[in-house]
Motif scaffolding. Sequence first.
Motif, PDB file in Angstrom:
ATOM      1  N   LYS A  71      11.062   7.730   7.571  1.00 50.86           N
ATOM      2  CA  LYS A  71      11.932   7.059   6.598  1.00 50.86           C
ATOM      3  C   LYS A  71      11.293   7.094   5.209  1.00 50.86           C
ATOM      4  N   PRO A  72      12.023   7.621   4.209  1.00 52.74           N
ATOM      5  CA  PRO A  72      11.469   7.711   2.856  1.00 52.74           C
ATOM      6  C   PRO A  72      11.002   6.371   2.287  1.00 52.74           C
ATOM      7  N   GLU A  73      11.689   5.282   2.613  1.00 53.31           N
ATOM      8  CA  GLU A  73      11.289   3.985   2.059  1.00 53.31           C
ATOM      9  C   GLU A  73       9.910   3.546   2.549  1.00 53.31           C
ATOM     10  N   LEU A  74       9.470   4.085   3.679  1.00 53.43           N
ATOM     11  CA  LEU A  74       8.133   3.751   4.170  1.00 53.43           C
ATOM     12  C   LEU A  74       7.033   4.433   3.361  1.00 53.43           C
ATOM     13  N   PHE A  75       7.356   5.560   2.734  1.00 57.11           N
ATOM     14  CA  PHE A  75       6.382   6.237   1.873  1.00 57.11           C
ATOM     15  C   PHE A  75       5.902   5.280   0.780  1.00 57.11           C
ATOM     16  N   ALA A  76       6.842   4.557   0.188  1.00 56.21           N
ATOM     17  CA  ALA A  76       6.525   3.626  -0.902  1.00 56.21           C
ATOM     18  C   ALA A  76       5.664   2.451  -0.446  1.00 56.21           C
ATOM     19  N   LYS A  77       5.630   2.176   0.840  1.00 59.12           N
ATOM     20  CA  LYS A  77       4.793   1.101   1.374  1.00 59.12           C
ATOM     21  C   LYS A  77       3.461   1.626   1.906  1.00 59.12           C
ATOM     22  N   LEU A  78       3.525   2.728   2.667  1.00 59.28           N
ATOM     23  CA  LEU A  78       2.322   3.223   3.344  1.00 59.28           C
ATOM     24  C   LEU A  78       1.323   3.873   2.398  1.00 59.28           C
ATOM     25  N   VAL A  79       1.789   4.683   1.467  1.00 56.32           N
ATOM     26  CA  VAL A  79       0.839   5.366   0.571  1.00 56.32           C
ATOM     27  C   VAL A  79       0.074   4.357  -0.286  1.00 56.32           C
ATOM     28  N   PRO A  80       0.722   3.389  -0.935  1.00 52.31           N
ATOM     29  CA  PRO A  80      -0.049   2.386  -1.664  1.00 52.31           C
ATOM     30  C   PRO A  80      -0.978   1.572  -0.756  1.00 52.31           C
ATOM     31  N   PHE A  81      -0.528   1.268   0.463  1.00 54.62           N
ATOM     32  CA  PHE A  81      -1.383   0.557   1.409  1.00 54.62           C
ATOM     33  C   PHE A  81      -2.677   1.340   1.633  1.00 54.62           C
ATOM     34  N   PHE A  82      -2.560   2.639   1.909  1.00 52.10           N
ATOM     35  CA  PHE A  82      -3.759   3.457   2.136  1.00 52.10           C
ATOM     36  C   PHE A  82      -4.578   3.609   0.864  1.00 52.10           C
ATOM     37  N   GLN A  83      -3.928   3.715  -0.291  1.00 48.48           N
ATOM     38  CA  GLN A  83      -4.676   3.807  -1.547  1.00 48.48           C
ATOM     39  C   GLN A  83      -5.582   2.596  -1.752  1.00 48.48           C
ATOM     40  N   LEU A  84      -5.094   1.442  -1.397  1.00 49.82           N
ATOM     41  CA  LEU A  84      -5.843   0.206  -1.635  1.00 49.82           C
ATOM     42  C   LEU A  84      -6.768  -0.184  -0.492  1.00 49.82           C
ATOM     43  N   ASN A  85      -6.623   0.434   0.682  1.00 52.72           N
ATOM     44  CA  ASN A  85      -7.364  -0.013   1.854  1.00 52.72           C
ATOM     45  C   ASN A  85      -8.220   1.044   2.542  1.00 52.72           C
ATOM     46  N   HIS A  86      -8.267   2.272   2.052  1.00 51.99           N
ATOM     47  CA  HIS A  86      -8.995   3.320   2.780  1.00 51.99           C
ATOM     48  C   HIS A  86     -10.510   3.229   2.629  1.00 51.99           C
ATOM     49  N   ALA A  87     -10.995   2.350   1.760  1.00 51.85           N
ATOM     50  CA  ALA A  87     -12.441   2.177   1.543  1.00 51.85           C
ATOM     51  C   ALA A  87     -13.072   3.518   1.211  1.00 51.85           C
ATOM     52  N   LYS A  88     -14.129   3.901   1.940  1.00 53.19           N
ATOM     53  CA  LYS A  88     -14.823   5.172   1.678  1.00 53.19           C
ATOM     54  C   LYS A  88     -14.270   6.312   2.516  1.00 53.19           C
ATOM     55  N   LEU A  89     -13.261   6.060   3.304  1.00 52.15           N
ATOM     56  CA  LEU A  89     -12.751   7.061   4.234  1.00 52.15           C
ATOM     57  C   LEU A  89     -11.880   8.099   3.527  1.00 52.15           C
ATOM     58  N   SER A  90     -11.883   9.294   4.066  1.00 52.71           N
ATOM     59  CA  SER A  90     -11.000  10.352   3.590  1.00 52.71           C
ATOM     60  C   SER A  90      -9.675  10.247   4.340  1.00 52.71           C
ATOM     61  N   VAL A  91      -8.585  10.411   3.586  1.00 55.67           N
ATOM     62  CA  VAL A  91      -7.248  10.303   4.160  1.00 55.67           C
ATOM     63  C   VAL A  91      -6.405  11.478   3.678  1.00 55.67           C
ATOM     64  N   LEU A  92      -5.822  12.185   4.626  1.00 58.24           N
ATOM     65  CA  LEU A  92      -4.903  13.287   4.341  1.00 58.24           C
ATOM     66  C   LEU A  92      -3.474  12.790   4.526  1.00 58.24           C
ATOM     67  N   ILE A  93      -2.653  12.997   3.510  1.00 57.91           N
ATOM     68  CA  ILE A  93      -1.236  12.649   3.566  1.00 57.91           C
ATOM     69  C   ILE A  93      -0.472  13.951   3.368  1.00 57.91           C
ATOM     70  N   HIS A  94       0.297  14.351   4.370  1.00 54.84           N
ATOM     71  CA  HIS A  94       1.021  15.618   4.220  1.00 54.84           C
ATOM     72  C   HIS A  94       2.429  15.526   4.795  1.00 54.84           C
ATOM     73  N   PRO A  95       3.332  16.302   4.198  1.00 46.10           N
ATOM     74  CA  PRO A  95       4.699  16.320   4.697  1.00 46.10           C
ATOM     75  C   PRO A  95       4.843  17.261   5.879  1.00 46.10           C
ATOM     76  N   ARG A  96       5.947  17.128   6.559  1.00 46.01           N
ATOM     77  CA  ARG A  96       6.390  18.088   7.578  1.00 46.01           C
ATOM     78  C   ARG A  96       7.623  18.766   6.993  1.00 46.01           C
ATOM     79  N   THR A  97       7.513  20.078   6.762  1.00 43.44           N
ATOM     80  CA  THR A  97       8.615  20.847   6.189  1.00 43.44           C
ATOM     81  C   THR A  97       8.875  22.077   7.044  1.00 43.44           C
TER      82      THR A  97
END
Length: 125
Positions: A71-97
């Motif tokens: 769901k596109p509306e979850l992008f607006a919630k999940l990406v900022p959540f990970f931006q603020l909470n990933h600490a020192k961890l590496s996070v890959l965010i990728h689409p499925r096309t």
Amino acid sequence: MSFYGDIRSYDIHTYWNNNNKVERQLAYDLREKVLKTFSPEIEAGDIRVYKFHDTPIGPHTLNMWELDFKKPELFAKLVPFFQLNHAKLSVLIHPRTSQGDLKDHTDHAMWLGHKVRLDTSFLKD
């Protein structure tokens, strides 16, 4: 509402080095925080959270856990959540096309933290 272009969904991979107990705990804690914060969306099946992989799997050269959503509306919630909470961890965010796993994991990818080298021999065009 739909995603831009031919994006069908998104995957988010959180990486840690299994030899580093602090990183592993950070990854575990982040996953637990996702499970708690997004429990309604998870229970509804809108977010799928997968298990810890304590060994590298597929193109992922470090240990990781993954979630996905459609769901596109979850992008607006999940990406900022990970931006603020990933600490020192590496996070890959990728689409499925329809352009293939290789492009989705490389050209179309976004990274938080340090970019992790992927073994692209596993990925198809």
